[in-house]
Design a protein around this motif. Structure first.
Motif, PDB file in Angstrom:
ATOM      1  N   PRO A 122      -3.561   5.818  -4.525  1.00  0.00           N
ATOM      2  CA  PRO A 122      -4.907   5.604  -4.099  1.00  0.00           C
ATOM      3  C   PRO A 122      -5.338   6.640  -3.399  1.00  0.00           C
ATOM      4  N   SER A 123      -6.492   7.061  -3.504  1.00  0.00           N
ATOM      5  CA  SER A 123      -7.000   8.261  -2.907  1.00  0.00           C
ATOM      6  C   SER A 123      -7.477   7.636  -1.238  1.00  0.00           C
ATOM      7  N   PRO A 124      -7.510   8.519  -0.329  1.00  0.00           N
ATOM      8  CA  PRO A 124      -7.776   8.386   0.899  1.00  0.00           C
ATOM      9  C   PRO A 124      -8.835   7.497   1.135  1.00  0.00           C
ATOM     10  N   SER A 125     -10.042   7.721   0.495  1.00  0.00           N
ATOM     11  CA  SER A 125     -11.237   6.794   0.603  1.00  0.00           C
ATOM     12  C   SER A 125     -11.080   5.134   0.168  1.00  0.00           C
ATOM     13  N   VAL A 126     -10.279   5.091  -0.879  1.00  0.00           N
ATOM     14  CA  VAL A 126      -9.552   3.815  -1.300  1.00  0.00           C
ATOM     15  C   VAL A 126      -8.792   3.163  -0.172  1.00  0.00           C
ATOM     16  N   ILE A 127      -7.966   3.868   0.405  1.00  0.00           N
ATOM     17  CA  ILE A 127      -7.116   3.416   1.340  1.00  0.00           C
ATOM     18  C   ILE A 127      -7.632   3.056   2.608  1.00  0.00           C
ATOM     19  N   LEU A 128      -8.784   3.814   2.989  1.00  0.00           N
ATOM     20  CA  LEU A 128      -9.690   3.509   4.120  1.00  0.00           C
ATOM     21  C   LEU A 128     -10.496   2.031   3.985  1.00  0.00           C
ATOM     22  N   LYS A 129     -10.634   1.759   2.814  1.00  0.00           N
ATOM     23  CA  LYS A 129     -11.418   0.254   2.364  1.00  0.00           C
ATOM     24  C   LYS A 129     -10.653  -0.858   2.509  1.00  0.00           C
ATOM     25  N   LEU A 162       0.850  -1.273  -0.049  1.00  0.00           N
ATOM     26  CA  LEU A 162       0.121   0.048  -0.081  1.00  0.00           C
ATOM     27  C   LEU A 162       0.944   1.294  -0.124  1.00  0.00           C
ATOM     28  N   LEU A 163       1.757   1.323   0.853  1.00  0.00           N
ATOM     29  CA  LEU A 163       2.618   2.328   1.043  1.00  0.00           C
ATOM     30  C   LEU A 163       3.604   2.428  -0.559  1.00  0.00           C
ATOM     31  N   LEU A 164       3.870   1.394  -1.177  1.00  0.00           N
ATOM     32  CA  LEU A 164       4.450   1.708  -2.524  1.00  0.00           C
ATOM     33  C   LEU A 164       3.399   2.199  -3.559  1.00  0.00           C
ATOM     34  N   LEU A 176      -6.571  -3.065   6.844  1.00  0.00           N
ATOM     35  CA  LEU A 176      -6.409  -1.965   7.971  1.00  0.00           C
ATOM     36  C   LEU A 176      -7.545  -2.084   8.567  1.00  0.00           C
ATOM     37  N   LEU A 177      -8.880  -2.420   8.112  1.00  0.00           N
ATOM     38  CA  LEU A 177      -9.761  -2.594   9.086  1.00  0.00           C
ATOM     39  C   LEU A 177      -9.573  -4.128   9.934  1.00  0.00           C
ATOM     40  N   GLY A 178      -9.084  -5.158   9.422  1.00  0.00           N
ATOM     41  CA  GLY A 178      -8.699  -6.058  10.420  1.00  0.00           C
ATOM     42  C   GLY A 178      -9.793  -6.673  10.932  1.00  0.00           C
ATOM     43  N   VAL A 179      -9.555  -6.742  12.390  1.00  0.00           N
ATOM     44  CA  VAL A 179     -10.825  -7.403  13.333  1.00  0.00           C
ATOM     45  C   VAL A 179     -12.019  -6.500  13.266  1.00  0.00           C
ATOM     46  N   GLU A 180     -11.870  -5.284  13.136  1.00  0.00           N
ATOM     47  CA  GLU A 180     -12.906  -4.542  13.289  1.00  0.00           C
ATOM     48  C   GLU A 180     -13.858  -4.726  12.047  1.00  0.00           C
ATOM     49  N   LYS A 181     -13.458  -4.959  10.951  1.00  0.00           N
ATOM     50  CA  LYS A 181     -14.192  -5.239   9.992  1.00  0.00           C
ATOM     51  C   LYS A 181     -15.055  -6.328  10.099  1.00  0.00           C
TER      52      LYS A 181
END
Length: 132
Positions: free
Chosen positions: A64-71, A51-53, A75-80
Motif C-alpha cells: 500500500p502507498s503511504p496515502s492508503v495506509i493513512l486512510k 497491514l504490516l504484512l 489507525l485513525l481510531g477514536v480521532e476519526k
C-alpha cells in the motif's frame, strides 16, 4: 523524507519501528521477512499485523502507498470518530443557522417591524413637553 512505494525498506522499516525491534542485518529472520512472512508482534492488533504484512510484500505493486495506509480506519481510531462527530454537529448547526436566518427574514417582513416610526399608543395625542 520521500518514501517510494516500490521500496521494501519502507515496509520493513515501518514494521521494526512499530514493533520496537531492530532490523536484522542478515540471517534467517531477515530472509523470512524479505519473503513476506512476519510473526505477530506482542501488543499489536491483528489489523496492524495484516497491514504490516501488506507493507512487506515481496511484490512491490502489492504494497500500500503511504496515502492508503493513512486512510486505515484502525489507525485513525477514536480521532476519526471525533472528526465524524464534529462534522455531524457542524452540519446540524448549519441547518439550525439557516432556519434562524429564515425566521429572521420573516420577522423583518412582518407588519410589526415596519411600524418602528409609528406610535402604537396615543396616536392622536400630542407629546407632552416638559419645561425645564
Amino acid at each position: 523524507a520521500v518514501v517510494s512505494t516500490q521500496s521494501g525498506h519502507y515496509g520493513r522499516g515501518a514494521f521494526f519501528q512499530a514493533s520496537l525491534m531492530k532490523l536484522p542485518k542478515n540471517g534467517a529472520r531477515w530472509h523470512r521477512i524479505r519473503d513476506g512472512y512476519l510473526d505477530p508482534v506482542d501488543g499489536t492488533s491483528e489489523e496492524l499485523h495484516n497491514l504490516l504484512l501488506k507493507m512487506i510484500s515481496p511484490v512491490p505493486s502489492d504494497r500500500p502507498s503511504p496515502s492508503v495506509i493513512l486512510k486505515e480506519k484502525f489507525l485513525l481510531g477514536v480521532e476519526k470518530e471525533k472528526i465524524d462527530d464534529l462534522k455531524r454537529k457542524l452540519n446540524e448547526e448549519k441547518i439550525e443557522n439557516q432556519r434562524l436566518l429564515r425566521e429572521l427574514a420573516k420577522a423583518k417582513d412582518s407588519p410589526l417591524m415596519n411600524m418602528t416610526s409609528r406610535r402604537l399608543v396615543g396616536k392622536q395625542m400630542n407629546r407632552s413637553m416638559s419645561i425645564a
